[in-house]
Scaffold this motif. Structure first.
Motif, PDB file in Angstrom:
ATOM      1  N   UNK A   1      43.433  33.460  39.662  1.00  0.00           N
ATOM      2  CA  UNK A   1      42.209  33.991  40.258  1.00  0.00           C
ATOM      3  C   UNK A   1      42.327  35.511  40.230  1.00  0.00           C
ATOM      4  N   UNK A   2      41.418  36.174  39.531  1.00  0.00           N
ATOM      5  CA  UNK A   2      41.572  37.617  39.351  1.00  0.00           C
ATOM      6  C   UNK A   2      41.502  38.365  40.680  1.00  0.00           C
ATOM      7  N   UNK A   3      40.684  37.909  41.606  1.00  0.00           N
ATOM      8  CA  UNK A   3      40.578  38.590  42.900  1.00  0.00           C
ATOM      9  C   UNK A   3      41.932  38.592  43.609  1.00  0.00           C
ATOM     10  N   UNK A   4      42.606  37.451  43.628  1.00  0.00           N
ATOM     11  CA  UNK A   4      43.917  37.369  44.260  1.00  0.00           C
ATOM     12  C   UNK A   4      44.955  38.159  43.476  1.00  0.00           C
ATOM     13  N   UNK A   5      44.882  38.103  42.156  1.00  0.00           N
ATOM     14  CA  UNK A   5      45.851  38.830  41.331  1.00  0.00           C
ATOM     15  C   UNK A   5      45.725  40.327  41.559  1.00  0.00           C
ATOM     16  N   UNK A   6      44.489  40.838  41.626  1.00  0.00           N
ATOM     17  CA  UNK A   6      44.289  42.270  41.893  1.00  0.00           C
ATOM     18  C   UNK A   6      44.859  42.646  43.254  1.00  0.00           C
ATOM     19  N   UNK A   7      44.643  41.790  44.257  1.00  0.00           N
ATOM     20  CA  UNK A   7      45.159  42.089  45.590  1.00  0.00           C
ATOM     21  C   UNK A   7      46.684  42.094  45.593  1.00  0.00           C
ATOM     22  N   UNK A   8      47.301  41.155  44.881  1.00  0.00           N
ATOM     23  CA  UNK A   8      48.763  41.116  44.797  1.00  0.00           C
ATOM     24  C   UNK A   8      49.297  42.357  44.083  1.00  0.00           C
ATOM     25  N   UNK A   9      48.623  42.762  43.013  1.00  0.00           N
ATOM     26  CA  UNK A   9      49.041  43.974  42.316  1.00  0.00           C
ATOM     27  C   UNK A   9      48.963  45.181  43.251  1.00  0.00           C
ATOM     28  N   UNK A  10      47.877  45.263  44.009  1.00  0.00           N
ATOM     29  CA  UNK A  10      47.689  46.363  44.961  1.00  0.00           C
ATOM     30  C   UNK A  10      48.782  46.336  46.023  1.00  0.00           C
ATOM     31  N   UNK A  11      49.044  45.174  46.599  1.00  0.00           N
ATOM     32  CA  UNK A  11      50.043  45.049  47.661  1.00  0.00           C
ATOM     33  C   UNK A  11      51.450  45.374  47.166  1.00  0.00           C
ATOM     34  N   UNK A  12      51.697  45.121  45.873  1.00  0.00           N
ATOM     35  CA  UNK A  12      53.034  45.338  45.308  1.00  0.00           C
ATOM     36  C   UNK A  12      53.132  46.620  44.480  1.00  0.00           C
ATOM     37  N   UNK A  13      52.107  47.472  44.599  1.00  0.00           N
ATOM     38  CA  UNK A  13      52.106  48.768  43.917  1.00  0.00           C
ATOM     39  C   UNK A  13      52.288  48.628  42.409  1.00  0.00           C
ATOM     40  N   UNK A  14      51.749  47.541  41.842  1.00  0.00           N
ATOM     41  CA  UNK A  14      51.763  47.360  40.397  1.00  0.00           C
ATOM     42  C   UNK A  14      50.490  47.971  39.831  1.00  0.00           C
ATOM     43  N   UNK A  15      50.626  48.932  38.951  1.00  0.00           N
ATOM     44  CA  UNK A  15      49.464  49.577  38.361  1.00  0.00           C
ATOM     45  C   UNK A  15      49.471  49.403  36.847  1.00  0.00           C
ATOM     46  N   UNK A  16      48.289  49.413  36.284  1.00  0.00           N
ATOM     47  CA  UNK A  16      48.102  49.210  34.855  1.00  0.00           C
ATOM     48  C   UNK A  16      47.564  50.488  34.220  1.00  0.00           C
ATOM     49  N   UNK A  17      48.045  50.775  33.034  1.00  0.00           N
ATOM     50  CA  UNK A  17      47.542  51.954  32.328  1.00  0.00           C
ATOM     51  C   UNK A  17      46.081  51.783  31.942  1.00  0.00           C
ATOM     52  N   UNK A  18      45.723  50.550  31.564  1.00  0.00           N
ATOM     53  CA  UNK A  18      44.353  50.237  31.181  1.00  0.00           C
ATOM     54  C   UNK A  18      43.963  48.880  31.764  1.00  0.00           C
ATOM     55  N   UNK A  19      42.731  48.783  32.200  1.00  0.00           N
ATOM     56  CA  UNK A  19      42.217  47.531  32.748  1.00  0.00           C
ATOM     57  C   UNK A  19      40.851  47.278  32.115  1.00  0.00           C
ATOM     58  N   UNK A  20      40.656  46.056  31.629  1.00  0.00           N
ATOM     59  CA  UNK A  20      39.405  45.686  30.980  1.00  0.00           C
ATOM     60  C   UNK A  20      38.745  44.547  31.739  1.00  0.00           C
ATOM     61  N   UNK A  21      37.448  44.709  31.998  1.00  0.00           N
ATOM     62  CA  UNK A  21      36.614  43.684  32.612  1.00  0.00           C
ATOM     63  C   UNK A  21      35.453  43.442  31.647  1.00  0.00           C
ATOM     64  N   UNK A  22      35.635  42.524  30.733  1.00  0.00           N
ATOM     65  CA  UNK A  22      34.683  42.341  29.644  1.00  0.00           C
ATOM     66  C   UNK A  22      33.750  41.164  29.872  1.00  0.00           C
ATOM     67  N   UNK A  23      33.950  40.444  30.971  1.00  0.00           N
ATOM     68  CA  UNK A  23      33.046  39.360  31.338  1.00  0.00           C
ATOM     69  C   UNK A  23      31.905  39.938  32.177  1.00  0.00           C
ATOM     70  N   UNK A  24      30.653  39.566  31.893  1.00  0.00           N
ATOM     71  CA  UNK A  24      29.515  40.246  32.541  1.00  0.00           C
ATOM     72  C   UNK A  24      29.474  40.187  34.064  1.00  0.00           C
ATOM     73  N   UNK A  25      29.702  39.001  34.673  1.00  0.00           N
ATOM     74  CA  UNK A  25      29.724  38.864  36.132  1.00  0.00           C
ATOM     75  C   UNK A  25      28.536  39.502  36.854  1.00  0.00           C
ATOM     76  N   UNK A  26      27.309  39.274  36.440  1.00  0.00           N
ATOM     77  CA  UNK A  26      26.222  40.033  37.079  1.00  0.00           C
ATOM     78  C   UNK A  26      25.740  39.490  38.423  1.00  0.00           C
ATOM     79  N   UNK A  27      25.659  38.153  38.613  1.00  0.00           N
ATOM     80  CA  UNK A  27      25.023  37.603  39.814  1.00  0.00           C
ATOM     81  C   UNK A  27      23.716  38.352  40.083  1.00  0.00           C
TER      82      UNK A  27
END
Length: 219
Positions: A109-135
């Motif tokens: 689940x990307x929402x949980x994965x992002x939160x885990x990365x944030x909590x563990x100070x894991x950062x990415x050089x590049x992040x891509x969100x290529x799915x539209x997700x408009x709602x």
């Protein structure tokens, strides 16, 4: 060829509650429990990354992983992680897989994965969100990532972020939301010559315009 649906919505401009919603979550952190399968996936990703040396790229909502494989080819010296919640989509990845070993596609689940990365100070050089997700319904504002409680983590875990969609207003709202975090973006038209995902290819073949929103120097 199956035609891709166009965005239909009663919303004609920026949502009148956008900034209120963004600021509600900007200084808070979500307390929702992390899904067990995403916790395991995150730990597996950390093990694969090892000491974290070198460039790390995250491809969120990667679907069948076509974009993940393309990013791995584009950045052969980087380690690329593709995330998607659907086992059915990830099971189709073999059609796009190349011989390189610098990437993984992972169910999470990307929402949980992002939160885990944030909590563990894991950062990415590049992040891509290529799915539209408009709602696109006005009542669905809180389901758009930038107006949800995961936005603080999303803004904290990468130096560069690229978001693509066939709905320009969605990217304009995302751009406005990011400004609440002191980050300025740039929207450009995509010419359709090198689609990154099956979604983007389908939209272009249906005659729809696609757009990209780019953020740089976020950290």
């Amino acid at each position: 060829m199956q035609q891709a649906r166009t965005i239909t919505t009663r919303q004609t401009g920026l949502h009148d509650k956008l900034i209120e919603r963004v600021n509600r979550y900007r200084l808070s952190r979500s307390r929702r429990p992390i899904a067990a399968h995403t916790q395991r996936a995150f730990e597996d990703a950390l093990a694969w990354l090892g000491d974290g040396a070198g460039e790390i790229i995250l491809d969120s909502c990667c679907g069948v992983g076509e974009s993940t494989a393309k990013l791995a080819e584009r950045f052969p010296a980087a380690k690329v992680i593709g995330l998607d919640k659907s086992v059915a989509r990830l099971d189709k990845h073999h059609a796009y897989q190349h011989e390189g070993s610098n990437y993984r596609v992972i169910r999470a689940d990307v929402n949980d994965f992002w939160r885990l990365a944030h909590d563990n100070a894991l950062t990415f050089n590049r992040h891509y969100l290529l799915y539209p997700n408009p709602y696109p319904k006005p009542s669905q504002l809180q389901k758009r990532w930038y107006a949800s409680d995961v936005m603080p983590s999303l803004m904290a875990i990468s130096n560069t972020l690229e978001v693509r969609s066939n709905w320009l207003l969605y990217l304009q709202e995302f751009e406005q939301a990011a400004m609440c975090y002191g980050v300025k973006g740039n929207i450009r038209n995509l010419d359709g010559s090198s689609p990154m995902t099956p979604f983007e290819r389908k939209y272009r073949q249906s005659g729809q315009q696609c757009f990209a929103l780019q953020f740089e120097n976020m950290q």
